[in-house]
Design a protein around this motif. Structure first.
Motif, PDB file in Angstrom:
ATOM      1  N   ARG A 168      -4.592   4.471   3.770  1.00  0.00           N
ATOM      2  CA  ARG A 168      -5.301   3.970   2.608  1.00  0.00           C
ATOM      3  C   ARG A 168      -5.501   2.463   2.571  1.00  0.00           C
ATOM      4  N   VAL A 204       0.856  -1.190   0.000  1.00  0.00           N
ATOM      5  CA  VAL A 204       0.000   0.000   0.000  1.00  0.00           C
ATOM      6  C   VAL A 204       0.886   1.231   0.000  1.00  0.00           C
ATOM      7  N   ASP A 205       0.670   2.096  -0.961  1.00  0.00           N
ATOM      8  CA  ASP A 205       1.496   3.286  -1.150  1.00  0.00           C
ATOM      9  C   ASP A 205       0.840   4.481  -0.469  1.00  0.00           C
ATOM     10  N   GLY A 206       1.273   4.756   0.749  1.00  0.00           N
ATOM     11  CA  GLY A 206       0.749   5.920   1.460  1.00  0.00           C
ATOM     12  C   GLY A 206      -0.062   5.537   2.675  1.00  0.00           C
ATOM     13  N   VAL A 226      -7.694   0.433  -0.327  1.00  0.00           N
ATOM     14  CA  VAL A 226      -6.995  -0.400  -1.302  1.00  0.00           C
ATOM     15  C   VAL A 226      -7.515  -1.833  -1.231  1.00  0.00           C
ATOM     16  N   PRO A 253      -5.638   2.393  -7.299  1.00  0.00           N
ATOM     17  CA  PRO A 253      -5.059   3.603  -6.706  1.00  0.00           C
ATOM     18  C   PRO A 253      -4.535   3.342  -5.296  1.00  0.00           C
ATOM     19  N   GLY A 254      -3.298   3.719  -5.056  1.00  0.00           N
ATOM     20  CA  GLY A 254      -2.682   3.513  -3.755  1.00  0.00           C
ATOM     21  C   GLY A 254      -1.976   2.194  -3.606  1.00  0.00           C
TER      22      GLY A 254
END
Length: 226
Positions: free
Chosen positions: A34, A29-31, A38, A101-102
């Protein structure tokens, strides 16, 4: 038609005799903040069993307690069915995991279920696990993986007893990757508190000694072929 998502009343049967192989995929998970979004987006990608490839019997999504990773666990009736479904999807399933996204780049590996160790919780369909410690270990080949797992379980039994009466333990499922280079331990617990107590007492030393990586996951959703 509504899809058969039943997160409150179902979990996959990891040692199901109808499952020849499981594809286990981790998605970073990027960030911060979130992970749930995700995980739910990943779940929606495979939420309709009517669109599933032949041979897929279950699709379950989990998110780890740090929010860093989403994990999917899918069960297949044969290695051939899984191989066919992975073509053109970057080796993962469902397609599009990396485009959520994310989400970062997914990593997938196929495993065979090797052994199951039942815990102290009675086998009751109404009793659902809610916490899932997952650990990966690198091994040289399948023979080495089998020898290591058998030795680990024998050692645990000699110190803890054959009944392994850990409070809240449902089951531990040991897997070996198809190429023999990884071992997966996927455990089921009634509560996060009980799982954490076991990790601190038993799994943390194993991870430290053998260089494995581990995370504690929470269930997001299960989808089953009707």
């Amino acid at each position: 038609m509504p899809h058969p998502q039943t997160p409150a009343t179902a979990r996959p049967v990891l040692d199901s005799p109808g499952s020849a192989v499981a594809l286990v995929t981790t998605v970073p998970v990027d960030g911060p903040g979130r992970p749930r979004a995700v995980a739910e987006a990943v779940a929606r990608l495979g939420a309709d069993p009517a669109a599933w490839p032949e041979g897929l019997t279950s699709f379950t999504v989990y998110v780890d307690d740090t929010g860093a990773t989403v994990l999917t666990y899918t069960q297949w009736t044969s290695e051939e069915a899984l191989a066919g479904a992975r073509k053109g999807t970057g080796g993962t399933w469902p397609a599009g995991l990396g485009a959520v996204p994310g989400a970062g780049a997914p990593a997938a590996a196929p495993f065979r279920h090797y052994r199951a160790v039942l815990g102290s919780v009675p086998s009751d369909p109404a009793v659902l696990p809610e916490s899932f410690p997952v650990a990966f270990f690198d091994t040289e080949d399948e023979a080495a993986a089998r020898k290591w797992l058998d030795g680990l379980l024998a050692s645990e039994e000699s110190t803890e007893g054959a009944d392994r009466a850990y409070p809240g333990a449902v089951a531990a499922h040991l897997h070996i990757s198809l190429d023999g280079t990884r071992v997966l331990s996927f455990s089921e617990w009634l509560s996060e508190e009980q799982a954490v107590a076991h990790i601190e007492a038993v799994w943390a030393p194993v991870l430290a000694r053998f260089g494995g990586t581990g995370s504690l996951y929470r269930h997001v959703g299960t989808y089953l072929r009707p």
